[in-house]
Design an enzyme around this catalytic site. Sequence first.
Site, PDB file in Angstrom:
ATOM      1  N   LYS B 254      18.253  -0.496  12.342  1.00 48.52           N
ATOM      2  CA  LYS B 254      18.256   0.388  13.508  1.00 48.52           C
ATOM      3  C   LYS B 254      19.364   1.432  13.375  1.00 48.52           C
ATOM      4  O   LYS B 254      20.451   1.148  12.847  1.00 48.52           O
ATOM      5  CB  LYS B 254      18.502  -0.429  14.779  1.00 48.52           C
ATOM      6  CG  LYS B 254      17.341  -1.357  15.160  1.00 48.52           C
ATOM      7  CD  LYS B 254      16.150  -0.577  15.731  1.00 48.52           C
ATOM      8  CE  LYS B 254      14.926  -1.472  15.935  1.00 48.52           C
ATOM      9  NZ  LYS B 254      15.070  -2.396  17.064  1.00 48.52           N
ATOM     10  N   GLN B 314      18.906 -15.790  13.336  1.00 45.26           N
ATOM     11  CA  GLN B 314      17.748 -14.937  13.115  1.00 45.26           C
ATOM     12  C   GLN B 314      18.042 -14.148  11.849  1.00 45.26           C
ATOM     13  O   GLN B 314      19.183 -14.104  11.405  1.00 45.26           O
ATOM     14  CB  GLN B 314      17.559 -14.000  14.305  1.00 45.26           C
ATOM     15  CG  GLN B 314      18.801 -13.170  14.591  1.00 45.26           C
ATOM     16  CD  GLN B 314      18.714 -12.444  15.919  1.00 45.26           C
ATOM     17  OE1 GLN B 314      17.915 -12.789  16.771  1.00 45.26           O
ATOM     18  NE2 GLN B 314      19.546 -11.437  16.088  1.00 45.26           N
ATOM     19  N   ASP B 349      12.775  -5.430  12.877  1.00 42.82           N
ATOM     20  CA  ASP B 349      13.979  -5.658  12.070  1.00 42.82           C
ATOM     21  C   ASP B 349      14.454  -7.108  12.125  1.00 42.82           C
ATOM     22  O   ASP B 349      15.445  -7.460  11.489  1.00 42.82           O
ATOM     23  CB  ASP B 349      15.112  -4.732  12.535  1.00 42.82           C
ATOM     24  CG  ASP B 349      15.455  -4.912  14.007  1.00 42.82           C
ATOM     25  OD1 ASP B 349      14.544  -5.290  14.794  1.00 42.82           O
ATOM     26  OD2 ASP B 349      16.621  -4.712  14.384  1.00 42.82           O
ATOM     27  N   ASP B 385      24.400 -16.955  20.034  1.00 42.89           N
ATOM     28  CA  ASP B 385      23.557 -15.854  20.489  1.00 42.89           C
ATOM     29  C   ASP B 385      22.171 -16.373  20.885  1.00 42.89           C
ATOM     30  O   ASP B 385      21.499 -17.018  20.087  1.00 42.89           O
ATOM     31  CB  ASP B 385      23.424 -14.862  19.322  1.00 42.89           C
ATOM     32  CG  ASP B 385      22.733 -13.581  19.724  1.00 42.89           C
ATOM     33  OD1 ASP B 385      23.375 -12.756  20.389  1.00 42.89           O
ATOM     34  OD2 ASP B 385      21.543 -13.420  19.355  1.00 42.89           O
ATOM     35  N   ASN B 386      21.773 -16.101  22.122  1.00 45.37           N
ATOM     36  CA  ASN B 386      20.422 -16.451  22.583  1.00 45.37           C
ATOM     37  C   ASN B 386      19.973 -17.861  22.191  1.00 45.37           C
ATOM     38  O   ASN B 386      18.905 -18.034  21.575  1.00 45.37           O
ATOM     39  CB  ASN B 386      19.409 -15.445  22.023  1.00 45.37           C
ATOM     40  CG  ASN B 386      19.449 -14.133  22.781  1.00 45.37           C
ATOM     41  OD1 ASN B 386      19.610 -14.130  24.001  1.00 45.37           O
ATOM     42  ND2 ASN B 386      19.328 -13.034  22.079  1.00 45.37           N
ATOM     43  N   GLU B 414      25.314 -18.120  24.920  1.00 45.72           N
ATOM     44  CA  GLU B 414      25.014 -16.780  25.416  1.00 45.72           C
ATOM     45  C   GLU B 414      23.542 -16.710  25.789  1.00 45.72           C
ATOM     46  O   GLU B 414      22.727 -16.121  25.086  1.00 45.72           O
ATOM     47  CB  GLU B 414      25.351 -15.715  24.365  1.00 45.72           C
ATOM     48  CG  GLU B 414      25.242 -14.298  24.891  1.00 45.72           C
ATOM     49  CD  GLU B 414      23.996 -13.530  24.435  1.00 45.72           C
ATOM     50  OE1 GLU B 414      23.830 -12.393  24.865  1.00 45.72           O
ATOM     51  OE2 GLU B 414      23.181 -14.080  23.651  1.00 45.72           O
ATOM     52  N   TYR B 528      25.544  -0.270  17.181  1.00 47.21           N
ATOM     53  CA  TYR B 528      24.807   0.463  16.145  1.00 47.21           C
ATOM     54  C   TYR B 528      25.655   1.472  15.388  1.00 47.21           C
ATOM     55  O   TYR B 528      25.156   2.147  14.505  1.00 47.21           O
ATOM     56  CB  TYR B 528      23.603   1.193  16.779  1.00 47.21           C
ATOM     57  CG  TYR B 528      22.768   0.293  17.651  1.00 47.21           C
ATOM     58  CD1 TYR B 528      21.920  -0.660  17.083  1.00 47.21           C
ATOM     59  CD2 TYR B 528      22.855   0.362  19.032  1.00 47.21           C
ATOM     60  CE1 TYR B 528      21.180  -1.499  17.882  1.00 47.21           C
ATOM     61  CE2 TYR B 528      22.114  -0.478  19.843  1.00 47.21           C
ATOM     62  CZ  TYR B 528      21.276  -1.401  19.263  1.00 47.21           C
ATOM     63  OH  TYR B 528      20.547  -2.243  20.055  1.00 47.21           O
TER      64      TYR B 528
END
Lengths: 654, 654
Positions: B254, B314, B349, B385-386, B414, B528
């Site tokens: 990204k 991920q 992505d 994360d998640n 999170e 980003y």
Amino acid sequence: MLIEIGQQRAIIERVSPEIDGGRYAIKRTIGEKIVVEADVFADGHDALEVQALYRKEGDTTWTMVPMELVVNDRWRGEFVLTEMGRHVYTVQAHVDRFKTWHRDLKKRLAVSQDVTVELLIGLELVEHAVQQSAATGEQADSQRLQAFTKQLGNTQNRDEQLRAALNDDLYALMMKHPDLSYSVVYNTELPVFVERERARFSAWYELFPRSTAPERGRHGTFKDLEARLPYIASMGFDIVYLPPIHPIGYQFRKGRNNAVIAQPGDVGSPWAIGSHEGGHKAIHPQLGTLKDFRHLVQVTKEHGMEIALDIAFQCAPDHPYVREHPEWFRRRPDGTIQYAENPPKKYQDIYPFDFETRDWRGLWQELKSVMDYWIEQGVFVFRVDNPHTKSFRFWEWAIADIKERHPEVIFLSEAFTKPKVMYNLAKLGFTQSYTYYTWRNTKYDLTTYLTDLTQTDVCEYFRPNFWPNTPDILHAYLQTGGLPAFKARLIMAATMTANYGMYGPTFELGINVPRELGSEEYLDSEKYQLRHWDLDLPHSLRELIGQVNRIRRENPALQSNNNVIFHNTDNDNIICYSKHTDDFENRIMVVVNLDPFNVQSGWVGPNIVGLGLNWAEPYYVHDLLTDASYLWRGDVWNYVELHPQRTPAHIFRI
Amino acid sequence: MLIEIGQQRAIIERVSPEIDGGRYAIKRTIGEKIVVEADVFADGHDALEVQALYRKEGDTTWTMVPMELVVNDRWRGEFVLTEMGRHVYTVQAHVDRFKTWHRDLKKRLAVSQDVTVELLIGLELVEHAVQQSAATGEQADSQRLQAFTKQLGNTQNRDEQLRAALNDDLYALMMKHPDLSYSVVYNTELPVFVERERARFSAWYELFPRSTAPERGRHGTFKDLEARLPYIASMGFDIVYLPPIHPIGYQFRKGRNNAVIAQPGDVGSPWAIGSHEGGHKAIHPQLGTLKDFRHLVQVTKEHGMEIALDIAFQCAPDHPYVREHPEWFRRRPDGTIQYAENPPKKYQDIYPFDFETRDWRGLWQELKSVMDYWIEQGVFVFRVDNPHTKSFRFWEWAIADIKERHPEVIFLSEAFTKPKVMYNLAKLGFTQSYTYYTWRNTKYDLTTYLTDLTQTDVCEYFRPNFWPNTPDILHAYLQTGGLPAFKARLIMAATMTANYGMYGPTFELGINVPRELGSEEYLDSEKYQLRHWDLDLPHSLRELIGQVNRIRRENPALQSNNNVIFHNTDNDNIICYSKHTDDFENRIMVVVNLDPFNVQSGWVGPNIVGLGLNWAEPYYVHDLLTDASYLWRGDVWNYVELHPQRTPAHIFRI
């Protein structure tokens, strides 16, 4: 930590109803609904399918009922059991790939995404279901699914593919044959005990058989009682409950009005059980023979009623057990047997069993055999005297054992003690329970108490049985309030809870003289002497009782404790509440004047939504006691005026 | 039904704390109190003794703590655990014959009953205790009890007998050596996990290492970050949390502001993990080497802080796992790998792991090994994360396994998702959890939310960590309210919950420009692109942050979430709450102006009783931010006035 199927993704929590983690059973009667709820969720955003499962205990296959999402990850489903006995239920959930795919496909199509690959994914899922339904022998479904795969796989015709993908029949078939490879079952099978209808809905009438002789002064018999049955049946009762019918001890026998020393000829208390004439399996000779008793049981049945016996596990000093099983009683260092005490009070006419005895197994077996003996004589209802002073573990074991063989047996717990103890006895298996109703006489007390009993988990296992009086409790409200108080208490007992009872004929005759001021004991109580009652006194409430019991039978709303609602009134002497069936087909609203002395009037503001009514539309309330009808409005409060000397209550059908 | 000891009479129910029937552990830190309660009762009227039992899991002997009757058959006891790791607790109860005897003896003596036989009964009980204490090797106690038996048995001297019977030492000895033959233990051993203090009390600071270069435009390194540590330490933080430090994928990278196509030179999102440079166990080459990282960990420690890493399970499409373990990803019918989707949105992505893979065992082991790898590098804090988009069973297994070996490891969940999912992750073992605080900006929302988190069972296992901002969430309140909003949100996060954090330097610099109107994303987000921050801007909140963190360290009331009380104010823009230690030695009351634009004034009516104060006595409130003191009165409301442009809050010590 041992995990066998790591692909399981659903989490099931907070299943209800669940009593103490499934340690105790909830209670239902045949045909009564069970609403199961659970928190169910999974990781991510995939769609879930959730089912309630139930089966008779011991059966190997579950019946599945779909559950629906309510809100906030709470799911709900319901079912009805049609057979008596112990059942179990639980919850099953899985992440459903087809349901997820179906949901997402619609989202993709809505924004005109290319779904070529998605259609192939769907095809794979349906092909899997074709094989699975074939493997479980459901050939017809398998063939219908097979037909859909042809359409779904027709890559030459996108329209046909999409029509198949979104076809409702395909969706239903796929939901019928879910892939349960990674389904999760809640970690506990929760028990429910299903009983007959009378466990939920019954009207009890207690009387002393020895006071049923038509002529004054003679000891009544089972035959006299048989002659009384048409009178009891005419009032609409279901259960005729008799205090203990066993031989009464002679040692330390109590005299009239609980005198410590009995006079010659005093008949003693039926709860001082046992003498040389026999114990808990014997019949008091003056009442009749076992044959007479069995005849009484039969005739009662012919009147549409049944006999309830009193189970009072305690002994008079001359009970045969004392001689035959001294090990079942506690011995004091001076060699005497420990009589009942509540220090400093002493009850020398009663020997309690010692549940800490080394021979607890023998004691338990014998006590259970007492109940089995009377079941053999045709008795299926027991009122248990002070169960809270006997071992809880005994009750749990004995009731479970009896109900496994005779699920139709009803046990009424006569414990007037601390709330948690009363609730625990219900959990242990007692079918119905006496309550604090007798002492709840104000609007606030009645409202909060009935709310506790019907709007909390308690309603899953504790079936309240409201009694306005008992041989032990003549409340000051009845003592001072006269017949208006009796009428109000009768109507509330009969309409607040589906099970209720009264101690007659004192109740219908309005007997209200206490032994002394401040006492809840009756003067010249039948507990210690014979009484003779004139049933034809003109003020008798027998007509009203008959009317109230008829109303109960004709209105299903009064046959369970579901959907109790209290309605606002602007007068603390006027209480208003209603019950309705789930479908609102039957709605009963009761308005009672709690003041037995004065006319009370006021305004009633019903919970219109709770009653399934419409604010904008007027509705008729029809008084089932007087046959009068009134037009009430949903958007205003409505006037009531109740005269204690006439009927101090309305029982409206809406 | 199998019953082994029929003489057991106690019933133990409704033990608390108990999460889902003991399925999940409650959480404590070393030295933190556990208050155990239970409903306990028995048949009859005998006296009960109740104890809480606890032990380290795996130990064989229990430590016993006496429990006291509170009211209505509810018993309570408390204890403190001093060692990290998993422990269990439960409740034990028995009917105590000596206690019953002692109680009843006093009643008998009060009415001058003859107690000859009762004294003999007591003698038997003490003689039994003599033998029992001797048998368990407590000779001294046995001898003291023996001495009492002589006095109790002295039938020639009633006074001596009675003095012995009522002797306090005898009573204490008998309570110390109870007869537990028929004692009952609650049917579940309930788990508690004990952690280090930072699990309960911590201040987190998140920053992007790549933005720490002192010169604009250069990619920051671990060395640059080391130079930043004194600045972070000076503000009083405990934990320095870094977004993922691994190689960033090149495929589908990204661009700035989440552009779908990156421009040459764009650095990509750190959460798109993995490339030919390595995966979750590798370090992004532009940040430095493993040696550099270990040095950073060490230097952070020297500053009294520790590094937290981000665990984001991920993969970017070019992550080595994709090539080495294609079986861990879901393959589509066209042969491609399923990228992340939230239909109709696509995230090409990112490849999520397929937790339904057949090789779930291999996947689980590998993912756990990632955390073990960083533990070996000295990292003991992970922000996950998640976690709610990964298998719950995986987390439960992995966290339990790691904490068994490393109970000091802290996992911050999170998950910003549905409440029951967030709570479940905490039950599964996450130490701390992100919350909805970021979106709770009104007095009503803050009050109800904090009450839910601290006054319900949730507080036993869910440790909230309040963040006013994160790289993903720049709330409209901060966007529009400017520095006064930042100050208010900082002070509430830091004083409402003992764990809190912020994303800097954006926070202290008051960065508040969103990517576009209505978005919670930052414009030119560090997610980003590289950013360069001028830390010395005069409006920086670093001083205030330092002051607030100092106040937190100096006031134990702010170091746990116990005893949160909200106090009345007559202005909905003014919120007032307090925390205190159990002994009231430390009391902090916070008053905040929620309106970032206007001066707000109003009256505060504290809960005087809740604060352990006296209605009749005035008390000083000392503002720890401004050093001002005010004399407040307990019997009236007190005036406050808060200016948003100055400090929009009081932090009072009372």
